[in-house]
Write an enzyme that holds these catalytic residues in place. Structure first.
Site, PDB file in Angstrom:
ATOM      1  N   ARG A 196      -0.616  14.919  12.454  1.00  0.00           N
ATOM      2  CA  ARG A 196      -0.178  14.214  11.416  1.00  0.00           C
ATOM      3  C   ARG A 196      -0.177  16.027  10.180  1.00  0.00           C
ATOM      4  O   ARG A 196       0.015  16.362   9.421  1.00  0.00           O
ATOM      5  CB  ARG A 196      -0.975  13.781  10.288  1.00  0.00           C
ATOM      6  N   PRO A 197       0.938  16.911  11.321  1.00  0.00           N
ATOM      7  CA  PRO A 197       1.561  18.399  10.174  1.00  0.00           C
ATOM      8  C   PRO A 197       1.911  17.982   9.035  1.00  0.00           C
ATOM      9  O   PRO A 197       2.366  16.950   8.788  1.00  0.00           O
ATOM     10  CB  PRO A 197       2.076  18.976  10.957  1.00  0.00           C
ATOM     11  N   ILE A 198       2.312  19.020   7.839  1.00  0.00           N
ATOM     12  CA  ILE A 198       2.475  19.362   6.502  1.00  0.00           C
ATOM     13  C   ILE A 198       3.693  20.340   6.406  1.00  0.00           C
ATOM     14  O   ILE A 198       4.092  20.308   5.044  1.00  0.00           O
ATOM     15  CB  ILE A 198       1.721  18.730   5.779  1.00  0.00           C
ATOM     16  N   ASP A 199       4.102  20.284   7.571  1.00  0.00           N
ATOM     17  CA  ASP A 199       5.088  21.641   7.342  1.00  0.00           C
ATOM     18  C   ASP A 199       5.974  21.767   6.440  1.00  0.00           C
ATOM     19  O   ASP A 199       7.181  22.238   5.777  1.00  0.00           O
ATOM     20  CB  ASP A 199       5.486  22.483   8.053  1.00  0.00           C
ATOM     21  N   LEU A 200       6.689  20.036   6.900  1.00  0.00           N
ATOM     22  CA  LEU A 200       7.841  19.564   5.566  1.00  0.00           C
ATOM     23  C   LEU A 200       7.849  19.692   4.176  1.00  0.00           C
ATOM     24  O   LEU A 200       8.193  20.277   3.533  1.00  0.00           O
ATOM     25  CB  LEU A 200       8.572  18.691   6.182  1.00  0.00           C
ATOM     26  N   ARG A 239      -9.022  -0.271   4.948  1.00  0.00           N
ATOM     27  CA  ARG A 239      -8.014   1.052   4.208  1.00  0.00           C
ATOM     28  C   ARG A 239      -6.821  -0.030   3.514  1.00  0.00           C
ATOM     29  O   ARG A 239      -6.183   0.284   2.415  1.00  0.00           O
ATOM     30  CB  ARG A 239      -8.102   1.967   5.145  1.00  0.00           C
ATOM     31  N   ILE A 246       7.033   7.895  16.835  1.00  0.00           N
ATOM     32  CA  ILE A 246       6.774   7.869  15.527  1.00  0.00           C
ATOM     33  C   ILE A 246       6.098   8.764  15.371  1.00  0.00           C
ATOM     34  O   ILE A 246       5.345  10.267  15.454  1.00  0.00           O
ATOM     35  CB  ILE A 246       7.244   7.611  14.246  1.00  0.00           C
ATOM     36  N   CYS A 288      -5.415  12.547  12.598  1.00  0.00           N
ATOM     37  CA  CYS A 288      -6.173  11.431  12.364  1.00  0.00           C
ATOM     38  C   CYS A 288      -5.788  11.020  13.941  1.00  0.00           C
ATOM     39  O   CYS A 288      -5.301  11.200  14.853  1.00  0.00           O
ATOM     40  CB  CYS A 288      -5.855  10.420  11.765  1.00  0.00           C
ATOM     41  N   ASP A 297       4.653   1.549  12.106  1.00  0.00           N
ATOM     42  CA  ASP A 297       3.141   0.952  11.998  1.00  0.00           C
ATOM     43  C   ASP A 297       2.628  -1.036  12.074  1.00  0.00           C
ATOM     44  O   ASP A 297       2.589  -1.294  12.046  1.00  0.00           O
ATOM     45  CB  ASP A 297       3.012   0.619  10.051  1.00  0.00           C
ATOM     46  N   LYS A 305       0.742  -1.174  -0.036  1.00  0.00           N
ATOM     47  CA  LYS A 305      -0.606   0.226   0.244  1.00  0.00           C
ATOM     48  C   LYS A 305       0.153   0.886   0.185  1.00  0.00           C
ATOM     49  O   LYS A 305       0.208   2.028  -0.451  1.00  0.00           O
ATOM     50  CB  LYS A 305      -0.964  -0.069   1.030  1.00  0.00           C
ATOM     51  N   ASN A 306       2.305   1.419   0.619  1.00  0.00           N
ATOM     52  CA  ASN A 306       2.552   2.644   0.636  1.00  0.00           C
ATOM     53  C   ASN A 306       3.722   2.959   0.002  1.00  0.00           C
ATOM     54  O   ASN A 306       4.506   4.068   0.357  1.00  0.00           O
ATOM     55  CB  ASN A 306       2.648   2.564   2.559  1.00  0.00           C
ATOM     56  N   ARG A 360      -5.765  10.769   4.342  1.00  0.00           N
ATOM     57  CA  ARG A 360      -4.848  12.121   4.559  1.00  0.00           C
ATOM     58  C   ARG A 360      -3.437  11.932   3.572  1.00  0.00           C
ATOM     59  O   ARG A 360      -2.992  12.489   2.677  1.00  0.00           O
ATOM     60  CB  ARG A 360      -3.912  11.954   5.925  1.00  0.00           C
TER      61      ARG A 360
HETATM   62  C1  EPZ Z   1       4.086   7.329   6.167  1.00  0.00           C
HETATM   63  O1  EPZ Z   1       3.117   8.867   6.979  1.00  0.00           O
HETATM   64  C2  EPZ Z   1       2.718   6.336   6.262  1.00  0.00           C
HETATM   65  N1  EPZ Z   1       1.899   6.190   4.836  1.00  0.00           N
HETATM   66  C3  EPZ Z   1       2.573   5.593   7.400  1.00  0.00           C
HETATM   67  O2  EPZ Z   1       1.773   4.412   7.741  1.00  0.00           O
HETATM   68  C4  EPZ Z   1       3.292   5.713   8.066  1.00  0.00           C
HETATM   69  O3  EPZ Z   1       3.621   5.206   9.748  1.00  0.00           O
HETATM   70  C5  EPZ Z   1       4.852   6.350   8.439  1.00  0.00           C
HETATM   71  O4  EPZ Z   1       5.120   7.092   6.472  1.00  0.00           O
HETATM   72  C6  EPZ Z   1       6.286   6.618   8.941  1.00  0.00           C
HETATM   73  O5  EPZ Z   1       6.628   5.631   8.623  1.00  0.00           O
HETATM   74  C7  EPZ Z   1       1.931   6.745   3.678  1.00  0.00           C
HETATM   75  O6  EPZ Z   1       3.078   5.640   3.580  1.00  0.00           O
HETATM   76  C8  EPZ Z   1       0.617   6.301   2.910  1.00  0.00           C
HETATM   77  P1  EPZ Z   1       5.744  10.963   8.360  1.00  0.00           P
HETATM   78  P2  EPZ Z   1       3.459   9.606   6.669  1.00  0.00           P
HETATM   79  O7  EPZ Z   1       5.888  12.494   7.534  1.00  0.00           O
HETATM   80  O8  EPZ Z   1       4.074   9.807   5.543  1.00  0.00           O
HETATM   81  C9  EPZ Z   1       6.032  14.172  11.081  1.00  0.00           C
HETATM   82  C10 EPZ Z   1       0.114   3.142   7.794  1.00  0.00           C
HETATM   83  O9  EPZ Z   1      -0.604   2.656   8.468  1.00  0.00           O
HETATM   84  N2  EPZ Z   1       5.943  15.371  10.017  1.00  0.00           N
HETATM   85  O10 EPZ Z   1       7.170  10.014   8.218  1.00  0.00           O
HETATM   86  O11 EPZ Z   1       2.320  10.622   6.950  1.00  0.00           O
HETATM   87  C11 EPZ Z   1       4.743  13.348  11.880  1.00  0.00           C
HETATM   88  O12 EPZ Z   1       3.388  14.352  12.263  1.00  0.00           O
HETATM   89  C12 EPZ Z   1       0.417   4.580   7.538  1.00  0.00           C
HETATM   90  O13 EPZ Z   1       0.199   2.457   6.811  1.00  0.00           O
HETATM   91  C13 EPZ Z   1       5.481  16.886  10.531  1.00  0.00           C
HETATM   92  O14 EPZ Z   1       6.182  16.649  11.062  1.00  0.00           O
HETATM   93  O15 EPZ Z   1       4.687  10.070   7.587  1.00  0.00           O
HETATM   94  C14 EPZ Z   1       5.143  12.033  12.354  1.00  0.00           C
HETATM   95  O16 EPZ Z   1       5.178  12.548  13.547  1.00  0.00           O
HETATM   96  C15 EPZ Z   1       0.237   5.163   9.239  1.00  0.00           C
HETATM   97  N3  EPZ Z   1       5.501  17.439   9.330  1.00  0.00           N
HETATM   98  C16 EPZ Z   1       6.482  11.885  12.537  1.00  0.00           C
HETATM   99  O17 EPZ Z   1       6.570  13.047  11.577  1.00  0.00           O
HETATM  100  C17 EPZ Z   1       5.241  16.613   8.371  1.00  0.00           C
HETATM  101  O18 EPZ Z   1       5.302  17.816   7.080  1.00  0.00           O
HETATM  102  C18 EPZ Z   1       6.381  10.916  10.590  1.00  0.00           C
HETATM  103  O19 EPZ Z   1       5.356  10.815  10.014  1.00  0.00           O
HETATM  104  C19 EPZ Z   1       5.604  15.160   8.529  1.00  0.00           C
HETATM  105  C20 EPZ Z   1       5.693  15.004   9.358  1.00  0.00           C
END
Ligand code: EPZ
Length: 416
Positions: free
Chosen positions: A121-125, A396, A326, A116, A304, A22-23, A92
């Protein structure tokens, strides 16, 4: 399927073929938008998140054909660059369309995905990466208008190896003028797959598998075909299932190297494992031992699989500790495990678990995708029947967890 019933205390035996990842597939589907032509992906899992992403691709003008596990995306004529808010709220990860839309059209209209149950789950990065490439980002109401006349290669620094932000930066940089260097990039197998997929489309990415990714901008991409690997988290879920239920299974269609941290943890807990090129043999007799573990970015133990591990430890021997680094909300399933008699104490980012076996079947509710799968794993180690509600969360990411586990001898069924 909204309810799953599990009759516990039956060991598992047999062989299971793991669905596509999926990912890995979700960012690949988004990346197909970069190309004014046809992209074919094989071994695509038939899960809700893929159908949701398909809906968005068709909404913005792609012509998609999903036949069996093969998906054809014709992105020749995009009709718009706006990802509707209802899609963003329901999934998301649709935010990862913003990078390819920006790269292809110079525009992307999206909104803040919001949090969620597992975290804010911010998107600042993601947004800071777009700005580094020269994009302007305006907030209008709850819409985010991202635009750029010409994306220019630049250095992007991630303070944390965000998977999604790395994916969005990679895709936005494919057509950027000059060279983009992403420092502190995520190294998950799904990132490696995306780099290989984009290069197979004609992109110029170097440093695959490292934390420094170099993207040489190109002018166009080409038609391509790609087969996605098995889902390491689904495989890890079934590894946890056999540890909770005991027995011996063969997990086919994955690269054990993608699960190295979970495999070494299972070994520490008393499982016997044999790794082959594309399969993993696991046997568990007697109760596993609790251990101490911390979730980390790849190659560390994956967040995960944290809920599923907690379910195993809840019915294991001794005491153990899980530290979640995480997602701040990823211990939500503990309160459901308490309903099965689990002895778990949560304190901030730390969960202390004292194993009890067997647990007692009860009615529980899934609150997120992996937490729902964890409740199924826990049900395998419960006396009596465990009834899991709100199972749409599980659909999902799992094609058919009842089909898979009953093929291994579990007494499990789904009901509407
Ligand atoms: C991906 O989510 C996966 N989803 C998640 O799997 C997985 O848990 C996660 O990576 C970590 O491995 C998909 O690939 C679709 P991140 P993502 O950005 O990209 C912080 C599942 O169950 N962060 O690595 O959202 C965030 O808050 C799902 O299949 C910021 O601060 O994960 C978190 O604490 C759940 N700012 C950490 O980074 C940002 O702009 C990890 O998030 C982005 C993230």
């Amino acid at each position: 399927m909204s309810v799953i019933q599990v009759q516990g205390l039956r060991s598992l035996k047999g062989e299971i073929k793991i669905q596509g990842s999926k990912n890995a597939v979700l960012p690949m589907m988004a990346a197909a938008v970069l190309h004014k032509g046809t992209t074919v992906i094989h071994n695509v899992p038939r899960i809700q998140d893929v159908f949701c992403m398909l809906g968005i691709l068709e909404h913005i003008g792609c012509i998609c054909c999903f036949d069996g596990h093969s998906l054809t995306i014709d992105a020749r004529d995009l009709t718009q660059a706006e990802i509707p808010e209802e899609y963003i709220k329901s999934m998301r990860s649709s935010i990862m369309l913003s990078g390819p839309l920006l790269g292809r059209t110079g525009n992307a209209v999206t909104s803040f995905p919001g949090g969620c149950s597992i975290g804010e789950r911010p998107i600042d990065l993601h947004l800071s990466a777009f700005r580094k490439l020269g994009a302007i980002i305006e907030e209008k109401g709850d819409k985010l208008m991202v635009s750029a006349n010409r994306l220019m290669g630049n250095h992007i620094y991630f303070p944390f190896p965000s998977v999604g932000a790395t994916e969005n930066a990679l895709m936005a940089a494919v057509y950027a003028q000059g060279i983009t260097v992403i420092h502190g990039a995520a190294k998950e197998p799904e990132i490696i797959t995306l780099c290989e997929f984009l290069n197979n489309m004609g992109a110029g990415i170097h440093g695959t598998g490292t934390s420094v990714l170099i993207v040489k901008g190109v002018r166009e991409l080409c038609d391509s075909e790609f087969t996605v690997a098995g889902d390491r988290i689904v495989a890890g879920t079934y590894l946890m299932a056999v540890m909770a239920a005991e027995g011996e299974i063969v997990i086919q269609g994955i690269q054990p190297g993608h699960l190295a941290s979970a495999i070494s943890l299972a070994d520490r807990m008393g499982a016997e494992l044999k790794r082959y090129e594309s399969c993993l043999e696991v046997s568990m007799s007697g109760r596993p031992d609790c251990v101490d573990v911390i979730t980390e970015p790849y190659p560390g133990f994956p967040t995960d699989l944290q809920s599923q591990l907690m379910a195993v430890m809840a019915s294991a021997k001794g005491t153990g500790r899980i530290k979640e680094t995480i997602f701040e909300g990823r211990f939500g399933t503990a309160k459901e495990l308490h309903k099965l008699g689990a002895d778990i104490i949560i304190e901030g980012k730390r969960a202390d678990i004292h194993g009890l076996y067997p647990l007692k079947g009860n009615r529980v509710t899934a609150t997120d995708l992996r937490g729902g799968a964890a409740l199924v794993v826990a049900g395998l180690a419960c006396e009596g029947v465990t009834e899991i509600h709100e199972c749409h969360h599980i659909e999902r990411g799992y094609e058919d967890i009842c089909r898979d586990l009953s093929s291994l001898g579990a007494a499990i069924r789904g009901m509407e």
